[in-house]
Design a protein around this motif. Sequence first.
Motif, PDB file in Angstrom:
ATOM      1  N   ALA A 130      -3.815  12.399  -0.322  1.00 18.22           N
ATOM      2  CA  ALA A 130      -4.201  11.093  -0.857  1.00 18.22           C
ATOM      3  C   ALA A 130      -5.544  10.639  -0.287  1.00 18.22           C
ATOM      4  O   ALA A 130      -6.400  10.115  -1.019  1.00 18.22           O
ATOM      5  CB  ALA A 130      -3.113  10.066  -0.537  1.00 18.22           C
ATOM      6  N   ARG A 131      -5.755  10.860   0.991  1.00 16.00           N
ATOM      7  CA  ARG A 131      -7.010  10.415   1.604  1.00 16.00           C
ATOM      8  C   ARG A 131      -8.189  11.266   1.137  1.00 16.00           C
ATOM      9  O   ARG A 131      -9.302  10.754   0.983  1.00 16.00           O
ATOM     10  CB  ARG A 131      -6.879  10.428   3.127  1.00 16.00           C
ATOM     11  N   CYS A 132      -7.953  12.543   0.897  1.00 15.86           N
ATOM     12  CA  CYS A 132      -9.022  13.391   0.360  1.00 15.86           C
ATOM     13  C   CYS A 132      -9.407  12.955  -1.045  1.00 15.86           C
ATOM     14  O   CYS A 132     -10.595  12.933  -1.410  1.00 15.86           O
ATOM     15  CB  CYS A 132      -8.589  14.855   0.365  1.00 15.86           C
ATOM     16  N   GLU A 133      -8.419  12.589  -1.843  1.00 13.61           N
ATOM     17  CA  GLU A 133      -8.710  12.099  -3.190  1.00 13.61           C
ATOM     18  C   GLU A 133      -9.560  10.844  -3.134  1.00 13.61           C
ATOM     19  O   GLU A 133     -10.491  10.666  -3.930  1.00 13.61           O
ATOM     20  CB  GLU A 133      -7.404  11.830  -3.933  1.00 13.61           C
ATOM     21  N   ASP A 134      -9.252   9.951  -2.179  1.00 11.79           N
ATOM     22  CA  ASP A 134     -10.035   8.722  -2.040  1.00 11.79           C
ATOM     23  C   ASP A 134     -11.481   9.037  -1.655  1.00 11.79           C
ATOM     24  O   ASP A 134     -12.418   8.415  -2.183  1.00 11.79           O
ATOM     25  CB  ASP A 134      -9.402   7.813  -0.977  1.00 11.79           C
ATOM     26  N   LEU A 135     -11.672   9.988  -0.748  1.00  9.63           N
ATOM     27  CA  LEU A 135     -13.034  10.342  -0.336  1.00  9.63           C
ATOM     28  C   LEU A 135     -13.826  10.920  -1.497  1.00  9.63           C
ATOM     29  O   LEU A 135     -14.992  10.566  -1.709  1.00  9.63           O
ATOM     30  CB  LEU A 135     -12.992  11.352   0.819  1.00  9.63           C
ATOM     31  N   ALA A 137     -13.381  10.410  -4.608  1.00 13.93           N
ATOM     32  CA  ALA A 137     -13.578   9.412  -5.666  1.00 13.93           C
ATOM     33  C   ALA A 137     -14.601   8.352  -5.274  1.00 13.93           C
ATOM     34  O   ALA A 137     -15.091   7.614  -6.137  1.00 13.93           O
ATOM     35  CB  ALA A 137     -12.246   8.738  -5.998  1.00 13.93           C
ATOM     36  N   ALA A 138     -14.937   8.275  -3.994  1.00 11.85           N
ATOM     37  CA  ALA A 138     -15.839   7.228  -3.522  1.00 11.85           C
ATOM     38  C   ALA A 138     -17.266   7.499  -4.009  1.00 11.85           C
ATOM     39  O   ALA A 138     -17.751   8.630  -3.921  1.00 11.85           O
ATOM     40  CB  ALA A 138     -15.814   7.166  -2.002  1.00 11.85           C
ATOM     41  N   ARG A 157     -21.842  10.983   1.359  1.00 13.23           N
ATOM     42  CA  ARG A 157     -21.122  11.463   0.179  1.00 13.23           C
ATOM     43  C   ARG A 157     -21.815  12.643  -0.507  1.00 13.23           C
ATOM     44  O   ARG A 157     -21.130  13.579  -0.948  1.00 13.23           O
ATOM     45  CB  ARG A 157     -20.924  10.315  -0.815  1.00 13.23           C
TER      46      ARG A 157
END
Length: 253
Positions: A130-135, A137-138, A157
Amino acid sequence: MRLRIRFTKQGKVRFTSHRDVARIWERTLRRVALPVARSQGFSPRPKVHFGLALPTGYESLAEYLDVDLVEGTHVDAATLPGPLTAALPGGLAATAAAEVDPRAPSLQHAVTSSRWEIEVTGLDLPTLEARCEDLLAAPELVMARQRKGKDVSDDVRPHLFHLQPTTPVDGGALLIAELGTLGRALRPRELVALLGVGAGEGKVCRTHQFTEHDGTRSEPLTPLAAAAPAAAPGPVSPADHPSPAPHAEARAS
C-alpha cells in the motif's frame, strides 16, 4: 586497451569502504601481474576507474571498474575472472571481464539507474504494498537534505523508477526498487524513510546497474556488443526477479 571488470561484494566485506575496496583492487591487479598503465607526474597512479560508489554496509552483485592497460598490450579478458577472484579477499569475486572502447563515457556518467533488493523491516507485505502504491502515485516527493552544510529540499520522485514488494524465501518483506542515479540520486536508505512510520532497513543488495544509449538499456559490461535490451522501467514480477544480472553468481554470505 581498456578492460571492464564486473565483481560482487558480499558477506562481511560489505563493511569495507569504497576507498578501501579501490586499494584492494590495485593490490590485486599487481598480484596477477596485469600490465596496468600509470598516470604521469611525480606520483604516478594506476589508471583504474571505478563506477558508482556502493554505500558501506551494502552488498552487490553488480559492481564495475575499468582498467587501462599499457599501450600495445593485449590480454584474454575471458580468462581473467578466475585469477582475479583467487587473488581477492573473501567476499569479493570477479564475475566477468571484457574489452571496452576507451572513448566510451565513464561508468560514473554512463550508468543511469540501479536496481536494488531491500529488506524492509517493521512492515508486513500488505502494508508495504500500500505504501509503495502511494509513493508511485505521488506527483512529487520532497525530501529535506543537506548540501554543502545547508538544508535544501529536493523532489526525488523523478528518481523513483519502479517498486515491487515481494516476499523473500525466509519470509518478511522484500522491496525490489529501481532508482535513478543521475544528479542528486535517491538512495535506498532515503527510500525506506519515505515508506513512513515503522519502516526499517535490513540487508540491501545492488543487483543491476543500467546504461542507456539511443533508447536501449543494457548493463555496462557489454557496451560494444549487441546486447539484448534490458526491460523498460515498470513493475517487476516475482517470477522474473530476483535473478542475478548476466555474469553474476551469488556467493554465500
